[in-house]
Design a protein around this motif. Structure first.
Motif, short mmCIF file in Angstrom:
data_model
loop_
_atom_site.label_atom_id
_atom_site.label_comp_id
_atom_site.label_asym_id
_atom_site.label_seq_id
_atom_site.Cartn_x
_atom_site.Cartn_y
_atom_site.Cartn_z
N ARG A 100 -56.37 52.27 106.00
CA ARG A 100 -56.68 51.17 105.52
C ARG A 100 -57.41 50.84 106.83
O ARG A 100 -58.72 50.28 106.05
N GLU A 101 -57.81 51.19 107.75
CA GLU A 101 -58.60 50.19 108.64
C GLU A 101 -60.06 50.66 108.00
O GLU A 101 -61.05 50.24 107.58
N LEU A 102 -60.07 52.29 107.72
CA LEU A 102 -61.75 52.61 107.65
C LEU A 102 -61.89 52.26 106.17
O LEU A 102 -63.34 52.70 105.89
N ALA A 103 -61.07 52.67 105.58
CA ALA A 103 -61.49 51.86 103.91
C ALA A 103 -62.14 51.28 104.34
O ALA A 103 -62.47 50.44 102.76
N THR A 104 -61.40 50.07 104.26
CA THR A 104 -61.19 48.37 104.55
C THR A 104 -63.23 48.36 105.07
O THR A 104 -63.70 48.10 104.68
N LYS A 105 -63.47 49.38 106.17
CA LYS A 105 -64.80 49.46 107.04
C LYS A 105 -66.08 50.08 106.20
O LYS A 105 -66.74 49.32 105.70
N MET A 106 -65.89 51.38 105.18
CA MET A 106 -65.99 51.52 104.34
C MET A 106 -66.83 51.36 102.61
O MET A 106 -66.73 51.76 101.66
N LYS A 107 -65.19 50.17 101.93
CA LYS A 107 -65.61 49.68 101.38
C LYS A 107 -64.70 50.73 100.32
O LYS A 107 -65.64 50.36 99.23
N VAL A 108 -64.21 51.42 100.52
CA VAL A 108 -63.53 53.12 99.93
C VAL A 108 -62.06 51.93 99.26
O VAL A 108 -61.16 51.46 100.11
N PRO A 109 -61.46 51.78 98.17
CA PRO A 109 -60.80 51.29 97.94
C PRO A 109 -59.28 52.34 97.33
O PRO A 109 -59.52 53.60 97.97
N VAL A 110 -58.43 51.69 98.46
CA VAL A 110 -57.18 52.45 98.40
C VAL A 110 -56.50 51.25 98.51
O VAL A 110 -55.66 50.13 99.16
N VAL A 111 -54.74 52.04 97.81
CA VAL A 111 -53.53 51.58 97.88
C VAL A 111 -52.51 52.20 98.02
O VAL A 111 -52.73 53.79 98.20
N ILE A 112 -51.46 51.56 98.72
CA ILE A 112 -50.57 52.74 99.11
C ILE A 112 -49.49 51.69 99.00
O ILE A 112 -49.31 50.68 99.40
N GLY A 113 -48.39 52.49 98.27
CA GLY A 113 -47.39 52.33 97.45
C GLY A 113 -46.45 52.81 97.95
O GLY A 113 -46.47 54.50 97.22
N PRO A 114 -44.90 52.51 96.85
CA PRO A 114 -44.34 53.21 96.10
C PRO A 114 -44.46 54.48 95.27
O PRO A 114 -45.22 53.86 94.44
N TRP A 115 -43.61 55.52 95.06
CA TRP A 115 -43.47 56.18 93.98
C TRP A 115 -44.05 55.09 92.31
O TRP A 115 -42.97 54.11 92.16
N ASP A 116 -44.73 55.60 91.51
CA ASP A 116 -44.56 54.85 90.09
C ASP A 116 -45.20 55.77 89.11
O ASP A 116 -46.44 55.75 89.25
N GLY A 117 -44.37 55.93 89.12
CA GLY A 117 -44.85 57.73 87.86
C GLY A 117 -45.55 57.04 86.59
O GLY A 117 -47.06 57.60 85.66
N ALA A 118 -45.67 55.86 86.00
CA ALA A 118 -46.43 55.39 84.94
C ALA A 118 -48.06 54.95 85.47
O ALA A 118 -48.82 55.68 84.65
N GLU A 119 -47.88 54.49 86.71
CA GLU A 119 -49.70 54.25 86.88
C GLU A 119 -50.07 56.02 87.20
O GLU A 119 -50.92 56.07 87.04
N PHE A 120 -49.00 56.72 88.04
CA PHE A 120 -49.34 57.95 88.53
C PHE A 120 -50.16 58.69 86.76
O PHE A 120 -51.39 58.75 86.74
N ARG A 121 -49.23 58.57 86.02
CA ARG A 121 -49.88 59.03 84.16
C ARG A 121 -51.23 58.48 84.03
O ARG A 121 -52.68 58.83 83.92
N LYS A 122 -51.05 56.97 84.30
CA LYS A 122 -52.79 55.84 83.45
C LYS A 122 -53.75 57.14 84.93
O LYS A 122 -54.65 56.85 84.25
N LEU A 123 -53.49 56.73 86.08
CA LEU A 123 -55.02 56.99 86.89
C LEU A 123 -54.94 58.96 87.10
O LEU A 123 -56.93 58.70 86.81
#
Length: 130
Positions: A55-78
Motif C-alpha cells: 500500500r505504501e509503495l503503491a501510494t508513492k508510485m500512484k499505482v491503484p491498489v485495493v485489498i479486501g475480502p473475496w468478492d466473486g462478482a467483482e472478480f468476474r467483472k475485473l
C-alpha cells in the motif's frame, strides 16, 4: 519477469507465502509492471496489516491498489475486461472461500471460474498470483 503470468505458491502454514507475495508485488511495482493496478483478495490482511508495504509503495508510485475480502462478482467483472495496462490480481487465503457451491442462476461456481481463469488471464493482460 515477463508479464502477464500465473504464479502459484504452495507451502505449509506460517512459511512466508504472504511475505513472498508482498515482495513480488513490490518488485513488479518497482519495475513499472503494475500500472493497471493491484487487487488483492485476502480474508486476513486486515488482521495483521499484511500488504502494508505494498500500500505504501503503491501510494508513492500512484499505482491503484485495493485489498479486501473475496468478492466473486467483482472478480468476474475485473477478470473479463481487457486491461490496457498490466494488472495484478492476488488470491491470498481465499481457498476455503472460493467455493464449489453453485449460486442460483450461475453457469459455474466461483471455484470453476477461478480455475478456468488461470489459463485465460494473460489474454486480458492480467497476472494472477494464487
Amino acid at each position: 519477469m515477463k508479464t502477464p503470468f500465473v504464479g502459484v505458491l504452495i507451502s505449509k502454514r506460517n512459511s512466508g507465502k504472504t511475505r513472498m507475495l508482498e515482495k513480488v508485488l513490490m518488485y513488479l511495482m518497482a519495475k513499472g509492471k503494475a500500472a493497471g493496478g493491484i487487487r488483492v483478495y485476502s480474508q486476513t490482511a486486515h488482521v495483521n496489516n499484511d500488504y502494508a508495504p505494498v500500500r505504501e509503495l503503491a501510494t508513492k508510485m500512484k499505482v491503484p491498489v485495493v485489498i479486501g475480502p473475496w468478492d466473486g462478482a467483482e472478480f468476474r467483472k475485473l477478470a473479463e475486461v481487457k486491461h490496457e495496462k498490466h494488472m495484478i490480481m492476488v488470491l491470498d487465503d481465499v481457498v476455503g472461500i472460493v467455493t464449489g457451491t453453485k449460486k442460483k442462476g450461475a453457469e459455474e461456481t466461483d471455484s470453476d471460474y477461478v480455475a478456468s481463469y488461470t489459463t485465460r488471464s494473460r489474454h486480458f493482460n492480467v497476472s494472477l498470483l494464487i
